[in-house]
Design a protein around this motif. Structure first.
Motif, short mmCIF file in Angstrom:
data_model
loop_
_atom_site.label_atom_id
_atom_site.label_comp_id
_atom_site.label_asym_id
_atom_site.label_seq_id
_atom_site.Cartn_x
_atom_site.Cartn_y
_atom_site.Cartn_z
N THR A 1 9.87 -45.37 -72.98
CA THR A 1 10.23 -46.11 -74.20
C THR A 1 11.73 -46.30 -74.35
N ALA A 2 12.48 -46.01 -73.30
CA ALA A 2 13.93 -46.16 -73.38
C ALA A 2 14.29 -47.60 -73.73
N GLY A 3 15.13 -47.77 -74.76
CA GLY A 3 15.59 -49.09 -75.17
C GLY A 3 14.63 -49.84 -76.08
N LEU A 4 13.46 -49.26 -76.42
CA LEU A 4 12.49 -49.92 -77.29
C LEU A 4 12.74 -49.59 -78.74
N GLY A 5 12.35 -50.46 -79.63
CA GLY A 5 12.44 -50.20 -81.05
C GLY A 5 11.37 -49.22 -81.49
N ALA B 1 2.46 -44.49 -73.51
CA ALA B 1 2.80 -43.07 -73.38
C ALA B 1 2.57 -42.32 -74.68
N VAL B 2 2.95 -42.94 -75.81
CA VAL B 2 2.76 -42.30 -77.11
C VAL B 2 1.29 -42.30 -77.51
N LEU B 3 0.64 -43.45 -77.33
CA LEU B 3 -0.77 -43.56 -77.71
C LEU B 3 -1.65 -42.59 -76.93
N GLN B 4 -1.28 -42.33 -75.67
CA GLN B 4 -2.06 -41.40 -74.86
C GLN B 4 -2.03 -40.00 -75.45
N VAL B 5 -0.85 -39.57 -75.92
CA VAL B 5 -0.73 -38.25 -76.52
C VAL B 5 -1.50 -38.20 -77.84
N LEU C 1 6.17 -46.51 -80.88
CA LEU C 1 4.95 -45.90 -81.43
C LEU C 1 3.68 -46.52 -80.85
N THR C 2 3.76 -47.75 -80.40
CA THR C 2 2.58 -48.42 -79.85
C THR C 2 2.58 -48.44 -78.32
N SER C 3 3.51 -47.71 -77.71
CA SER C 3 3.55 -47.65 -76.25
C SER C 3 2.40 -46.82 -75.72
#
Length: 373
Positions: free
Chosen positions: A95-99, A108-112, A104-106
């Motif tokens: 998520t580097a550089g993302l708002g 990587a986050v959704l998987q957790v 939150l909708t990436s």
């Protein structure tokens, strides 16, 4: 359907099928364990079946198919992720550089988040349905997650031949967290669900003999005969295969006569003379005596058996008795609500009363049994 939703549909349809198979055992368990049926706990059993199938679908499906050696060579997962909280570094990297919204909708986050949510129902069911404490609910969630990770890593314990999903210690941690959070919120989410301890306290109280109890008792008898007959037939076939005879078919005396004798006729000779299904529903046949209601003698029991479940069993053994069998079942079931005390044709024809087993002793006054009509 994408990879996030199709396991949910598998859970819904597969879980309802599982619940259909578990319905009658759940009814018998409730009746004998709690002394009565609880519609809310049956609903909870259905929800638990849906969740259990969905959990398997999300964590273990789809399975590799075709040439497994080739599949493993092309898609097999090597190694296992044993670094706790590695997901934090993965999220930072992806998520580097993302708002904030994109982060939150990436994936990587959704998987957790999904790993936590996947075991949230575990804690809810463990504490709110099974009645376990927070610690036990959390520990069992951790053990279930560990079993899933080991199953994935070992390729279903060697059946596939390679790891088909990555075994990840972070999945274990997040699943356990989900189980803990579910256990903590269970009293709020399932406050409407009767607890086992509450139901057991009232187990010994006699209750009215209803048409539903009578029909469920009949269903238990029918299913018990069918399941026992099928089980004996399968066992006979497996033994034949083991001995090298692949054409052997089970004799009718094993799949038909023996189940009828064990399930429908043997109970007539034991104790109250109630059928297996009637015992499951706390029901007993009693006959009027000068002192009240008492258990019948052997001739009375046999005649009642011929007019009821035992007669149904005899008809199932007679070739060409299909129409008579259908009429017998229809009359027996439909007559229940219209007979005194819901005693049904077999008791009405033999002068017996059907009472709640908890309301009677070997001989009781009529007034004591009248509350159950």
């Amino acid at each position: 359907m994408d990879r996030w939703t199709w396991p949910a549909w598998v859970g819904v349809f597969g879980g309802l099928l599982v619940f259909a198979g578990l319905f009658l055992p759940a009814v018998v368990w409730q009746s004998r364990r709690y002394g009565r049926l609880s519609a809310r706990r049956l609903l909870g059993t259905a929800a638990l079946a849906v969740y259990g199938v969905a959990l398997i679908a999300y964590t273990l499906l789809p399975l590799p198919s075709g040439d497994l050696a080739q599949w493993c060579a092309e898609h097999g997962v090597g190694g296992v992720q044993l670094h706790p909280l590695q997901f934090i570094a993965d999220i930072r990297r992806d998520t580097a550089g993302l708002g904030l919204r994109s982060t939150l909708t990436s994936v990587a986050v959704l998987q957790v988040v999904f790993n936590v949510l996947l075991f949230l129902p575990w804690g809810i069911f463990a504490r709110g349905f099974a009645g376990w404490g927070v610690l036990r609910s959390t520990v069992t969630a951790a053990l279930a997650s560990l079993l899933i990770e080991v199953t994935q890593f070992t390729g279903i314990f060697g059946l596939i031949g390679c790891s088909y999903r990555l075994g990840d210690v972070d999945d274990l941690l997040t699943n356990t967290l989900g189980g803990l959070l579910g256990a903590l919120v269970a009293p709020l989410v399932l406050r409407w669900m009767p607890r086992p301890a509450e139901l057991v306290q009232d187990r010994g109280r006699a209750r009215p003999v209803t048409a539903l109890r009578r029909w469920l008792g009949m269903l238990v008898d029918v299913v018990a005969v069918s399941v026992l007959g099928a089980g004996l037939g399968i066992g006979w076939t497996l033994v034949g295969y083991a001995l090298g005879d692949r054409t052997a078919s089970a004799p009718e005396v094993l799949t038909g006569l023996l189940p009828v004798a064990l399930v429908l006729w043997l109970p007539l000779l034991i104790g109250s003379g109630a059928s297996l299904g009637q015992r499951a529903m706390w029901l007993e046949p009693r006959w009027s005596t000068g002192e009240g209601l008492a258990r019948g003698n052997l001739p009375r029991r046999i005649i009642r058996g011929l007019c009821g479940a035992g007669g149904w069993g005899v008809l199932t053994l007679i070739h060409g008795a299909g129409p008579a069998l259908a009429a017998f079942v229809l009359i027996t079931a439909l007559a229940v609500p219209f007979t005194r005390g819901r005693r049904g044709p077999s008791c009405a024809l033999t002068g017996a009363e059907l009472v709640d087993a908890r309301a009677v002793s070997p001989a009781v006054p009529r007034a004591a049994a009248s509350t159950d009509r």
